[in-house]
Design a protein around this motif. Structure first.
Motif, PDB file in Angstrom:
ATOM      1  N   LEU A 222       6.003  -3.341 -13.164  1.00  0.00           N
ATOM      2  CA  LEU A 222       5.139  -2.233 -12.777  1.00  0.00           C
ATOM      3  C   LEU A 222       5.967  -1.183 -12.044  1.00  0.00           C
ATOM      4  O   LEU A 222       6.867  -1.519 -11.280  1.00  0.00           O
ATOM      5  N   VAL A 223       5.621   0.081 -12.246  1.00  0.00           N
ATOM      6  CA  VAL A 223       6.283   1.183 -11.557  1.00  0.00           C
ATOM      7  C   VAL A 223       5.235   1.957 -10.773  1.00  0.00           C
ATOM      8  O   VAL A 223       4.174   2.299 -11.307  1.00  0.00           O
ATOM      9  N   VAL A 224       5.537   2.225  -9.512  1.00  0.00           N
ATOM     10  CA  VAL A 224       4.619   2.942  -8.629  1.00  0.00           C
ATOM     11  C   VAL A 224       4.699   4.439  -8.913  1.00  0.00           C
ATOM     12  O   VAL A 224       5.791   5.002  -9.022  1.00  0.00           O
ATOM     13  N   ARG A 225       3.529   5.069  -9.018  1.00  0.00           N
ATOM     14  CA  ARG A 225       3.456   6.521  -9.118  1.00  0.00           C
ATOM     15  C   ARG A 225       2.534   7.034  -8.007  1.00  0.00           C
ATOM     16  O   ARG A 225       1.374   6.611  -7.911  1.00  0.00           O
ATOM     17  N   GLU A 226       3.064   7.916  -7.166  1.00  0.00           N
ATOM     18  CA  GLU A 226       2.225   8.528  -6.136  1.00  0.00           C
ATOM     19  C   GLU A 226       1.294   9.539  -6.797  1.00  0.00           C
ATOM     20  O   GLU A 226       1.731  10.405  -7.547  1.00  0.00           O
ATOM     21  N   THR A 227      -0.007   9.421  -6.512  1.00  0.00           N
ATOM     22  CA  THR A 227      -1.011  10.309  -7.120  1.00  0.00           C
ATOM     23  C   THR A 227      -1.967  10.803  -6.037  1.00  0.00           C
ATOM     24  O   THR A 227      -3.157  10.458  -6.024  1.00  0.00           O
ATOM     25  N   PRO A 228      -1.490  11.617  -5.100  1.00  0.00           N
ATOM     26  CA  PRO A 228      -2.366  12.098  -4.027  1.00  0.00           C
ATOM     27  C   PRO A 228      -3.487  12.980  -4.557  1.00  0.00           C
ATOM     28  O   PRO A 228      -3.348  13.657  -5.580  1.00  0.00           O
TER      29      PRO A 228
ATOM     30  N   LEU B  86       0.856  -1.190   0.000  1.00  0.00           N
ATOM     31  CA  LEU B  86       0.000   0.000   0.000  1.00  0.00           C
ATOM     32  C   LEU B  86       0.889   1.235   0.000  1.00  0.00           C
ATOM     33  O   LEU B  86       2.000   1.212   0.542  1.00  0.00           O
ATOM     34  N   GLY B  87       0.403   2.329  -0.564  1.00  0.00           N
ATOM     35  CA  GLY B  87       1.158   3.567  -0.574  1.00  0.00           C
ATOM     36  C   GLY B  87       1.472   4.068   0.824  1.00  0.00           C
ATOM     37  O   GLY B  87       0.613   4.047   1.716  1.00  0.00           O
ATOM     38  N   ALA B  88       2.696   4.548   1.011  1.00  0.00           N
ATOM     39  CA  ALA B  88       3.147   4.978   2.337  1.00  0.00           C
ATOM     40  C   ALA B  88       2.321   6.129   2.887  1.00  0.00           C
ATOM     41  O   ALA B  88       2.196   6.284   4.112  1.00  0.00           O
ATOM     42  N   GLY B  89       1.713   6.923   2.012  1.00  0.00           N
ATOM     43  CA  GLY B  89       0.922   8.054   2.465  1.00  0.00           C
ATOM     44  C   GLY B  89      -0.382   7.680   3.135  1.00  0.00           C
ATOM     45  O   GLY B  89      -1.080   8.555   3.662  1.00  0.00           O
ATOM     46  N   GLU B  90      -0.741   6.396   3.141  1.00  0.00           N
ATOM     47  CA  GLU B  90      -1.991   5.956   3.765  1.00  0.00           C
ATOM     48  C   GLU B  90      -1.821   5.543   5.226  1.00  0.00           C
ATOM     49  O   GLU B  90      -2.791   5.162   5.879  1.00  0.00           O
TER      50      GLU B  90
ATOM     51  N   ASP C 280       2.180  -5.330   4.464  1.00  0.00           N
ATOM     52  CA  ASP C 280       3.525  -5.890   4.629  1.00  0.00           C
ATOM     53  C   ASP C 280       4.582  -4.977   4.033  1.00  0.00           C
ATOM     54  O   ASP C 280       5.755  -5.052   4.399  1.00  0.00           O
ATOM     55  N   GLU C 281       4.170  -4.124   3.105  1.00  0.00           N
ATOM     56  CA  GLU C 281       5.118  -3.266   2.394  1.00  0.00           C
ATOM     57  C   GLU C 281       4.471  -1.918   2.123  1.00  0.00           C
ATOM     58  O   GLU C 281       3.320  -1.838   1.687  1.00  0.00           O
ATOM     59  N   TRP C 282       5.229  -0.850   2.403  1.00  0.00           N
ATOM     60  CA  TRP C 282       4.803   0.510   2.069  1.00  0.00           C
ATOM     61  C   TRP C 282       5.456   0.907   0.748  1.00  0.00           C
ATOM     62  O   TRP C 282       6.669   0.850   0.616  1.00  0.00           O
ATOM     63  N   LEU C 283       4.643   1.318  -0.211  1.00  0.00           N
ATOM     64  CA  LEU C 283       5.133   1.650  -1.539  1.00  0.00           C
ATOM     65  C   LEU C 283       5.501   3.124  -1.641  1.00  0.00           C
ATOM     66  O   LEU C 283       4.857   3.983  -1.030  1.00  0.00           O
ATOM     67  N   THR C 284       6.516   3.431  -2.450  1.00  0.00           N
ATOM     68  CA  THR C 284       6.971   4.801  -2.648  1.00  0.00           C
ATOM     69  C   THR C 284       7.073   5.119  -4.137  1.00  0.00           C
ATOM     70  O   THR C 284       7.174   4.216  -4.978  1.00  0.00           O
ATOM     71  N   ASP C 285       7.069   6.400  -4.447  1.00  0.00           N
ATOM     72  CA  ASP C 285       7.067   6.849  -5.835  1.00  0.00           C
ATOM     73  C   ASP C 285       8.313   6.367  -6.578  1.00  0.00           C
ATOM     74  O   ASP C 285       9.436   6.447  -6.075  1.00  0.00           O
ATOM     75  N   GLY C 286       8.105   5.839  -7.782  1.00  0.00           N
ATOM     76  CA  GLY C 286       9.204   5.385  -8.615  1.00  0.00           C
ATOM     77  C   GLY C 286       9.668   3.973  -8.339  1.00  0.00           C
ATOM     78  O   GLY C 286      10.541   3.455  -9.055  1.00  0.00           O
ATOM     79  N   GLN C 287       9.084   3.327  -7.347  1.00  0.00           N
ATOM     80  CA  GLN C 287       9.497   1.969  -6.994  1.00  0.00           C
ATOM     81  C   GLN C 287       9.103   0.994  -8.117  1.00  0.00           C
ATOM     82  O   GLN C 287       7.986   1.018  -8.619  1.00  0.00           O
ATOM     83  N   ALA C 288      10.023   0.151  -8.519  1.00  0.00           N
ATOM     84  CA  ALA C 288       9.772  -0.845  -9.569  1.00  0.00           C
ATOM     85  C   ALA C 288       9.393  -2.173  -8.928  1.00  0.00           C
ATOM     86  O   ALA C 288      10.005  -2.598  -7.936  1.00  0.00           O
ATOM     87  N   LEU C 289       8.383  -2.829  -9.490  1.00  0.00           N
ATOM     88  CA  LEU C 289       7.877  -4.082  -8.946  1.00  0.00           C
ATOM     89  C   LEU C 289       7.835  -5.137 -10.051  1.00  0.00           C
ATOM     90  O   LEU C 289       7.503  -4.838 -11.199  1.00  0.00           O
TER      91      LEU C 289
END
Length: 350
Positions: A180-186, A108-112, A164-173
């Motif tokens: 997949l690449v994570v993009r933070e979109t608040p 899940l995104g770390a901002g949550e 189990d994992e906090w996701l951050t912007d630009g993280q590759a999965l």
């Protein structure tokens, strides 16, 4: 030709691309009808499945997930990874419940993080919104929502355990053999993320959650840890997505659409129009977000505020308040706090 705009919510599995399947899961008594989750299957078909978003932890959703996964020869226990776009119950809670039942890992995104803490602290998820309604000049509506919250059963705390994992912007999965690449979109929530599919050799896709929806405008800042500036964050996030290459849109609510750019352009235009309409209301002498919201029309059906049920009236007033925040930041209106706690808006001095 007349088409059914709700056809996407039928309980049928759709193959979006090789190894990527859309599974609509039910949202009973919710105008959204369903939430899309996407199952990613490794190319060789022999490996762990990944689910993008999890659905709502209710029996009908779990049963439909099991039936739809059966269409590709799988079952819920085969899902070993959950990539969740945001903390709302229709996205997060079933992922946690399935982890509890079968194992696997939830991301899940770390901002949550703060919103999760507040839900577990018995925050109903709407406490901040009730206070915001009072400040927006809608005390009667705030009292109605407060009574509803007092009567409602609080959400199961175990379904809002930490990931189990906090996701951050630009993280590759690496998920189901896909990159997949994570993009933070608040904006919709503070910690909302989307997933950009950059798998070599295949069409690029955006798992958009509630950030970009094909039929409706996402609510803004609707979360336990709500803070000012949600609409500004949302518009900035939309612009960032628009600046990237165009992609296939895989939304959480609504059908798969061919162009992220086309829908983002519509959403940006909608908010520009709304800002102008709201500024016009202030110019005519309306002084609170509630008064302005009453002068506007809402949804595709052009409803008046008093024609909507309380929950959607709350969303409308809060959306109006979010636009007034942006107008104040642009210098187009002035916002002043009154002694009774109400925020009054006026034309900004020339």
């Amino acid at each position: 030709m007349i088409t059914d705009r709700h056809a996407w919510s039928r309980p049928e599995l759709e193959t979006v691309a090789p190894g990527v399947h859309r599974l609509p899961l039910p949202l009973p008594n919710d105008a959204l009808r369903a939430v899309n989750v996407y199952v990613l299957v490794p190319p060789d078909g022999d490996g762990e499945l990944t689910l993008v978003d999890g659905g709502w932890a209710i029996d009908t959703s779990r049963d439909q997930l099991r039936r739809l996964l059966g269409g590709i020869g799988a079952e819920p226990g085969d899902v070993r990874r959950f990539l969740v776009t945001h903390v709302h119950r229709d996205h997060y809670s079933q992922a946690v419940a399935l982890r509890r039942a079968h194992g696997g890992r939830v991301a899940l995104g770390a901002g949550e993080a703060e919103s999760l803490q507040r839900v577990r602290g018995r925050d109903t998820g709407l406490d901040a919104q009730v206070v915001a309604l009072e400040r927006a000049g809608a005390p009667e509506l705030a009292a109605t929502i407060r009574r509803w919250l007092e009567e409602a059963e609080p959400p199961p705390q175990e379904d809002f355990a930490d990931p189990d994992e906090w996701l951050t912007d630009g993280q590759a999965l690496d998920a189901g053999g896909r990159r997949l690449v994570v993009r933070e979109t608040p904006g919709h929530t503070r910690g909302h993320v989307v997933f950009v599919d950059e798998t070599p050799g295949v069409a690029s896709m955006l798992y958009a959650g509630d950030h970009v929806l094909p039929h409706i405008t996402p609510s803004i800042g609707f979360e336990p840890a709500a803070t000012p500036g949600a609409l500004s964050r949302y518009l900035t996030s939309l612009a960032a997505v628009r600046a990237e290459p165009d992609r296939l849109l895989l939304p959480a609510h609504g059908p798969v659409a061919p162009s992220v750019h086309a829908r983002v352009d519509e959403l940006l235009a909608h908010h520009e129009q709304r800002l102008d309409e709201i500024a016009g209301g202030v110019e005519r002498g309306l002084t609170t977000a509630a008064e302005v919201a009453e002068a506007l029309r809402w949804t595709r059906r052009e409803l008046r505020l008093d024609e909507m049920e309380p929950f959607n009236r709350m969303l409308a007033v809060l959306e109006t308040e979010a636009h007034l925040e942006v107008l104040a930041a642009q210098g187009r209106v002035r916002r002043d706090g009154e002694s009774d706690g109400t925020t009054v808006v006026r034309n900004a001095p020339a």
